[in-house]
Design an enzyme around this catalytic site. Structure first.
Site, short mmCIF file in Angstrom:
data_model
loop_
_atom_site.label_atom_id
_atom_site.label_comp_id
_atom_site.label_asym_id
_atom_site.label_seq_id
_atom_site.Cartn_x
_atom_site.Cartn_y
_atom_site.Cartn_z
N ARG A 185 17.20 18.82 67.85
CA ARG A 185 18.52 18.99 68.46
C ARG A 185 19.61 19.01 67.39
NH1 ARG A 185 21.08 14.79 72.90
NH2 ARG A 185 23.19 15.66 72.98
N SER A 196 17.59 12.23 54.40
CA SER A 196 18.12 11.93 55.73
C SER A 196 17.03 11.76 56.78
CB SER A 196 19.11 13.02 56.17
OG SER A 196 18.44 14.22 56.44
N ARG A 221 15.73 21.47 52.11
CA ARG A 221 15.61 20.55 50.98
C ARG A 221 14.24 19.89 51.02
NH1 ARG A 221 19.83 15.76 49.21
NH2 ARG A 221 19.45 15.00 51.34
N GLU A 250 21.98 14.96 40.46
CA GLU A 250 22.17 13.61 40.97
C GLU A 250 21.44 12.55 40.15
OE1 GLU A 250 20.71 13.61 44.99
OE2 GLU A 250 18.84 14.59 44.43
N ASP A 283 23.52 9.17 44.86
CA ASP A 283 22.29 8.99 44.09
C ASP A 283 22.60 8.86 42.60
OD1 ASP A 283 19.59 8.86 45.24
OD2 ASP A 283 20.21 10.61 46.37
N ASP A 291 22.45 7.37 54.25
CA ASP A 291 21.09 7.82 53.99
C ASP A 291 20.54 7.02 52.82
OD1 ASP A 291 22.11 8.96 51.69
OD2 ASP A 291 21.81 11.03 52.31
#
Length: 719
Positions: free
Chosen positions: A123, A273, A337, A429, A457, A627
């Site tokens: 969703r 995530s 990702r 990162e 990160d 996250d």
């Protein structure tokens, strides 16, 4: 249960997904797929292991240097020389320009918001994919961009005064997008097209656009259009008319809505995530991505007593002023990702019975699942240039980027795809990537389509890399440190120097407060002003609002001004953010409590519910989009402070227990929630403790190994 395929063991559900659902949509045979997959695993696993061992070696050498040397301005040159000697800081070679081909216009030409969404949730994934277009009226009415106080409050019934404030704000935005020669859009009485120009009637005059090229299409009749399509800074804005609609009949010009091009691109996330620890989880991830690439993903759910079904939006079709067809892409351009190079997953075991590296698995399977988008002729395509866009996170330096490129090359050969079909997004990162960014990009000159500053990160790695140097500045002061300011400008300057303009996105990080849109509108305009042509937002509503910034700021012009400049130095990037003053006991306690509450609030959802990203209330009950990156900072920060005596293990443990009660209270409305207090013996609480107290020994300070361990135990023993 596992199926034996060659020398691999493949968990049943994953085997069925690939063999019965995905492969039949391609021209690849089962035997060829599995044989080639096994060959890739056998060839690249030793190299993957070697790269991880190099990470460990470099970290151990840096740890030793800090234990045996005092880091300050007097020793800085020695420190930098040492980093060069061990190969952490590599020599920057001659200039070059990237050569990436077959890149979609959302990456090459359009500056705009970017969503990041857990692809495990169908969703959410569909909502994000459809967030290419958003109602500006809805976004303004439902958020605090328009004051929610007094007569402008959001009420159960429609608040007409609030509605008028929304319309005024939105029409002022039209003055930025498509200014009139005279007057303002808020005073317009009617719109029509005459002689291929827009004619706007105001109260006392008739005017037109200051720049007639801003109007690119329409719907309906020219004398009485149902919609007008404007274009500014390569983004579209659609003014919709309907005098019979609830909103349109209240508007003198009959405008029912202003629809903006919002989330130009979206990252479907397999990584930070989501919580994906086994084959069951990975199958959900891969199946949803496959549905997006086929264009037929659907999700039904109950809302207000009704069953609603989400599916991908179709393209939008309009007529140009000379009555040709204009098709506007109906969906956000999707990246996927993959996970980084560190983790393995039990969904597939290799010839020796070891878990396969998840990054290798992701590359092969997400690419396979994207093949229908390259060949499918339905209208709900993703890439019109037959490219697959994979974001690769948490890479440390040029060698690891080169390994990702080698992996993509192997996958293309195995799946009979043209060379350079797979494009790479490089997450900037990790500290070793930042200081060597130019050489990282050099490894992917024909594939790179994205570099992005993941400052959360990046802060976690900053702390872990220099763990033994000294106590770090409080987390709340980190954004004012020299290294992070240099980091944000360095990313843009190096990207432009390497010729990314017109080939690749240069991106900025997430706005983490999804309910504080007024604050976002004040602050996040800094991202396009920095020369970044995309920045992350936490929701479709935030994307709709953030799009306003890209009309106010011409990113292309800013990039042209910045070309040839380097506004930061490696020395600034290597400046360690050490604590510079004595802290009171109260400040220390507040920092410790803040970190502990943040850790527990996130970890308890990850371990007990398998939720990898959600709005988590902070210690002040402000909802933050959390996250694993925020978890990494908090756990590493506490590990660092314990190491250097700013706080003790006992003090942190006591804070964890107190904050567990706070988090329990914050989740009391969740019927399925299991309290951590008063026993403090659940898997989530144990995981939080280990993340802190074993933080120094975690690879690069990553949270995944411990999260995966405890989530698997929870699934095995509780679910």
């Amino acid at each position: 249960m596992y199926k034996i395929v060659g020398n691999l063991q493949v968990e049943d559900s994953l085997y069925e997904l690939i063999n019965k659902e995905i492969l039949p949509t391609t021209l690849i045979s089962k035997d060829d797929f599995w044989e080639n997959f096994e060959a890739i695993i056998n060839e690249l696993t030793p190299e993957n292991i070697s790269l991880l061992k190099k990470r460990e070696l470099l970290q151990s050498l840096i740890d030793s240097w800090h234990m045996n040397n005092k880091y300050d301005e007097n020793s800085f040159e020695e420190y930098k020389k040492f980093l060069k000697e061990i190969g952490y800081l590599v020599e920057e070679k001659e200039d070059f320009k990237v050569e990436t081909q077959n890149v979609d216009e959302e990456i090459k030409l359009q500056a705009g918001p970017q969503l990041v969404v857990p692809v495990k949730n169908a969703r959410f994934a569909l909502n994000a994919a459809n967030a290419r277009w958003g109602s500006l009226y809805d976004a303004l009415y439902g958020t605090d961009v328009i004051s929610t106080e007094g007569e402008l409050a959001i009420t159960k019934e429609y608040n007409e005064k609030r509605g008028k404030a929304v319309v005024t704000y939105a029409k002022e935005h039209l003055d930025t997008v498509a200014p009139l020669k005279e007057g303002n859009h808020k005073d317009a009485i009617s719109y029509k097209i005459v002689d291929e120009k827009l004619e706007v009637t105001l109260q006392n005059t008739t005017t037109t656009l200051d720049d007639n090229s801003k109007l690119v299409a329409y719907e309906g009749e020219k004398e009485n259009p149902r919609a007008l399509v404007f274009k500014n800074n390569n983004l579209h804005v659609i003014v919709e008319f309907d005098k019979e609609s609830f909103i349109g009949k209240l508007d003198v010009a009959g405008i029912k809505d202003i629809v903006v091009e919002a989330a130009v691109s979206t990252i479907m996330d397999c990584e930070d995530s989501i919580a994906a620890v086994d084959a069951q989880d990975k199958v959900e991830v891969y199946r949803n991505w496959f549905g997006l690439m086929k264009g037929d993903l659907e999700e039904s759910f109950e809302k207000g007593g009704k069953t609603l079904t989400r599916k991908l939006n179709s393209d939008k079709k309009y007529k140009t002023l000379d009555d040709k067809e204009l098709i506007l892409h109906g969906r956000s351009l999707l990246f996927i990702r993959n996970v980084g190079h560190l983790m393995t997953n039990p969904a597939i075991l290799d010839k020796d019975g070891n878990e396969v590296f998840e990054g290798i698995m992701d590359s092969m399977i997400t690419t396979l699942a994207a093949i229908p988008d390259l060949t499918n002729k339905n209208e709900k395509k993703n890439s019109r240039t037959k490219s697959i866009y994979i974001v690769k996170p948490k890479m440390h330096g040029p060698q690891e980027v080169a390994f990702a490129v080698k992996l993509f090359e192997s996958v293309e050969k195995a799946l009979n795809l043209p060379e350079n079909t797979i494009k790479i997004g490089i997450m900037d990162e990790e500290r070793r990537t930042t200081v060597n960014l130019k050489e990282c990009i050099r490894q992917a000159t024909k594939r790179v389509v994205f570099i992005n500053t993941g400052f959360l990160d990046r802060t976690g790695d900053e702390i872990h890399t220099s763990m033994f140097c000294g106590a770090m500045t409080p987390k709340t002061k980190m954004k004012s440190e020299a290294w992070i300011k240099a980091y944000e400008t360095w990313n843009v300057d190096i990207g432009l120097e390497c010729g990314l303009q017109g080939f690749s996105q240069i991106g900025k990080g997430m706005w983490a407060m999804p309910d504080e849109m007024a604050k976002m509108m004040l602050e996040k305009i800094s991202h396009p002003k920095s020369g970044a042509n995309t920045a992350w937002v936490p929701s479709p509503t935030a994307a709709t609002l953030h799009s306003i910034h890209y009309h106010k700021v011409d990113v292309l012009s800013i990039q042209n001004e910045l070309k040839g400049k380097r506004r930061a130095s490696v020395d600034e990037l290597l400046t360690i953010p050490l604590l510079k003053e004595d802290l009171s006991k109260e400040i220390i306690k507040n920092e410790v409590d803040n970190n502990c509450q943040s850790i527990l609030g996130y970890v308890v959802r990850w371990i007990d519910s398998g939720i990898g990203c959600s709005k988590v209330p902070d210690i002040n009950n402000v909802a933050l989009m959390e996250d694993r990156a925020t978890l990494r900072i908090s756990s590493q920060h506490l590990a660092n402070w314990i190491e250097h005596g700013i706080c003790t293990i006992e003090e942190v443990l006591e804070s964890l227990k107190q904050m567990a009660k706070v988090v329990d209270k914050q989740n009391k409305k969740d019927a399925s929630y299991i309290n951590m207090a008063p026993n403090y013996d659940g898997y989530a609480f144990k995981a939080a403790c280990d993340l802190i107290f074993k933080g120094k020994e975690q690879p690069a300070g990553y949270t995944e190994p411990l999260l995966h361990k405890y989530r698997r135990e929870y699934k095995k023993n509780v679910i």
